[in-house]
Design a protein around this motif. Structure first.
Motif, PDB file in Angstrom:
ATOM      1  N   ALA A   1       0.709  -1.122   0.152  1.00  0.00           N
ATOM      2  CA  ALA A   1      -0.026   0.104  -0.152  1.00  0.00           C
ATOM      3  C   ALA A   1       0.640   1.351   0.236  1.00  0.00           C
ATOM      4  CB  ALA A   1      -0.945   0.085   1.278  1.00  0.00           C
ATOM      5  N   GLY A   2       2.054   1.274   0.331  1.00  0.00           N
ATOM      6  CA  GLY A   2       2.778   2.309   0.626  1.00  0.00           C
ATOM      7  C   GLY A   2       2.641   2.985   1.752  1.00  0.00           C
ATOM      8  N   PHE A   3       2.289   2.653   2.728  1.00  0.00           N
ATOM      9  CA  PHE A   3       2.083   2.962   4.203  1.00  0.00           C
ATOM     10  C   PHE A   3       3.120   3.522   4.676  1.00  0.00           C
ATOM     11  CE2 PHE A   3       0.958   3.108   8.634  1.00  0.00           C
ATOM     12  CZ  PHE A   3      -0.369   3.564   8.478  1.00  0.00           C
ATOM     13  N   ARG A   4       3.236   4.711   5.331  1.00  0.00           N
ATOM     14  CA  ARG A   4       4.263   5.203   5.972  1.00  0.00           C
ATOM     15  C   ARG A   4       4.085   5.280   7.375  1.00  0.00           C
ATOM     16  NH1 ARG A   4       8.267   4.439   2.751  1.00  0.00           N
ATOM     17  NH2 ARG A   4       9.649   5.951   4.095  1.00  0.00           N
ATOM     18  N   PHE A   5       4.893   4.808   8.222  1.00  0.00           N
ATOM     19  CA  PHE A   5       4.803   4.729   9.587  1.00  0.00           C
ATOM     20  C   PHE A   5       5.403   6.041  10.363  1.00  0.00           C
ATOM     21  CE2 PHE A   5       4.610   0.098   8.671  1.00  0.00           C
ATOM     22  CZ  PHE A   5       3.827  -0.033   9.342  1.00  0.00           C
ATOM     23  N   ALA A   6       4.494   6.485  11.333  1.00  0.00           N
ATOM     24  CA  ALA A   6       5.240   7.635  12.069  1.00  0.00           C
ATOM     25  C   ALA A   6       4.741   7.554  13.344  1.00  0.00           C
ATOM     26  CB  ALA A   6       4.180   8.877  11.178  1.00  0.00           C
ATOM     27  N   TYR A   7       5.535   6.874  14.095  1.00  0.00           N
ATOM     28  CA  TYR A   7       5.545   6.479  15.452  1.00  0.00           C
ATOM     29  C   TYR A   7       5.989   7.739  16.196  1.00  0.00           C
ATOM     30  CZ  TYR A   7       4.159   1.628  14.534  1.00  0.00           C
ATOM     31  OH  TYR A   7       3.206   0.838  14.198  1.00  0.00           O
ATOM     32  N   GLY A   8       5.625   7.785  17.521  1.00  0.00           N
ATOM     33  CA  GLY A   8       6.083   8.819  18.422  1.00  0.00           C
ATOM     34  C   GLY A   8       4.782   9.510  19.018  1.00  0.00           C
ATOM     35  N   PRO A   9       4.770  10.656  19.719  1.00  0.00           N
ATOM     36  CA  PRO A   9       3.321  11.191  20.455  1.00  0.00           C
ATOM     37  C   PRO A   9       2.573  11.508  19.091  1.00  0.00           C
ATOM     38  CG  PRO A   9       5.501  11.968  21.470  1.00  0.00           C
ATOM     39  CD  PRO A   9       5.950  11.089  20.262  1.00  0.00           C
ATOM     40  N   GLY A  10       1.172  11.135  19.299  1.00  0.00           N
ATOM     41  CA  GLY A  10       0.265  11.434  18.458  1.00  0.00           C
ATOM     42  C   GLY A  10       0.322  10.291  17.129  1.00  0.00           C
ATOM     43  N   SER A  11       0.882   9.368  17.148  1.00  0.00           N
ATOM     44  CA  SER A  11       1.077   8.496  15.879  1.00  0.00           C
ATOM     45  C   SER A  11      -0.202   7.909  15.538  1.00  0.00           C
ATOM     46  CB  SER A  11       1.915   7.241  16.196  1.00  0.00           C
ATOM     47  OG  SER A  11       1.490   6.293  17.203  1.00  0.00           O
ATOM     48  N   PHE A  12      -1.247   7.720  16.611  1.00  0.00           N
ATOM     49  CA  PHE A  12      -2.538   7.225  16.061  1.00  0.00           C
ATOM     50  C   PHE A  12      -3.297   8.153  15.166  1.00  0.00           C
ATOM     51  CE2 PHE A  12      -7.186   6.796  17.585  1.00  0.00           C
ATOM     52  CZ  PHE A  12      -7.350   5.570  16.765  1.00  0.00           C
ATOM     53  N   ALA A  13      -3.132   9.327  15.417  1.00  0.00           N
ATOM     54  CA  ALA A  13      -3.964  10.454  14.646  1.00  0.00           C
ATOM     55  C   ALA A  13      -3.200  10.250  13.052  1.00  0.00           C
ATOM     56  CB  ALA A  13      -3.963  11.611  15.325  1.00  0.00           C
ATOM     57  N   ARG A  14      -1.886  10.295  13.190  1.00  0.00           N
ATOM     58  CA  ARG A  14      -1.173  10.324  12.104  1.00  0.00           C
ATOM     59  C   ARG A  14      -1.307   8.989  11.174  1.00  0.00           C
ATOM     60  NH1 ARG A  14       2.568  12.607  15.629  1.00  0.00           N
ATOM     61  NH2 ARG A  14       3.880  10.603  15.651  1.00  0.00           N
TER      62      ARG A  14
END
Length: 148
Positions: free
Chosen positions: A103-116
């Motif tokens: 899918a090309g999904f880009r992970f963005a962990y850290g504070p606020g990751s759920f919204a990202r």
């Protein structure tokens, strides 16, 4: 906790993405594979790990963090063709994510990751399922989380 998470895969193949020889040895002793990703940080390691698994023919990955002391099963997240997200109990972090590798999904962990991560699924036009699972929502971020 990490051992509990590895054994919560419900029979799915399991790989530990890491850059530490002791962690790699531990993972192999647990029966997990190892995806060696040195010096990339969490987001880079998860992203590169997913790309390596995709290259090996894996169609979907479940990313479950090692700090989930109540985890018993994460395999059910793979029974959905889109993106499944399990937020932490604060609805801030993403404790478990299942995504299609193509899918090309880009992970963005850290504070606020759920919204990202929700925004990323929407950006890609992927079906999104959010599951608030109490056993997977409990993670350990600070020492006080161990005493609850």
């Amino acid at each position: 906790m990490a051992e509990r998470v590895v054994h919560a895969t419900g029979g799915l193949p399991c790989a530990v993405v890491c850059d530490d020889p002791d962690v790699a040895d531990w993972a192999l002793a647990q029966g997990a594979g190892v995806v060696w990703q040195p010096g990339r940080g969490l987001n880079g390691a998860v992203q590169s790990g997913m790309e390596r698994l995709a290259g090996a023919g894996v169609a979907q990955v479940v990313v479950a963090h090692a700090d989930l002391p109540l985890a018993t099963d994460v395999s059910w997240t793979a029974r959905f063709p889109g993106v499944t997200l399990v937020p932490d109990r604060r609805e801030d972090g993403t404790n478990v994510a299942c995504v299609p590798t193509s899918a090309g999904f880009r992970f963005a962990y850290g504070p606020g990751s759920f919204a990202r991560h929700q925004a990323e699924a929407r950006r890609l036009g992927l079906d999104l399922r959010v599951v608030r699972e109490p056993r997977l929502a409990w993670d350990v971020d600070v020492p006080a989380d161990l005493t609850r």
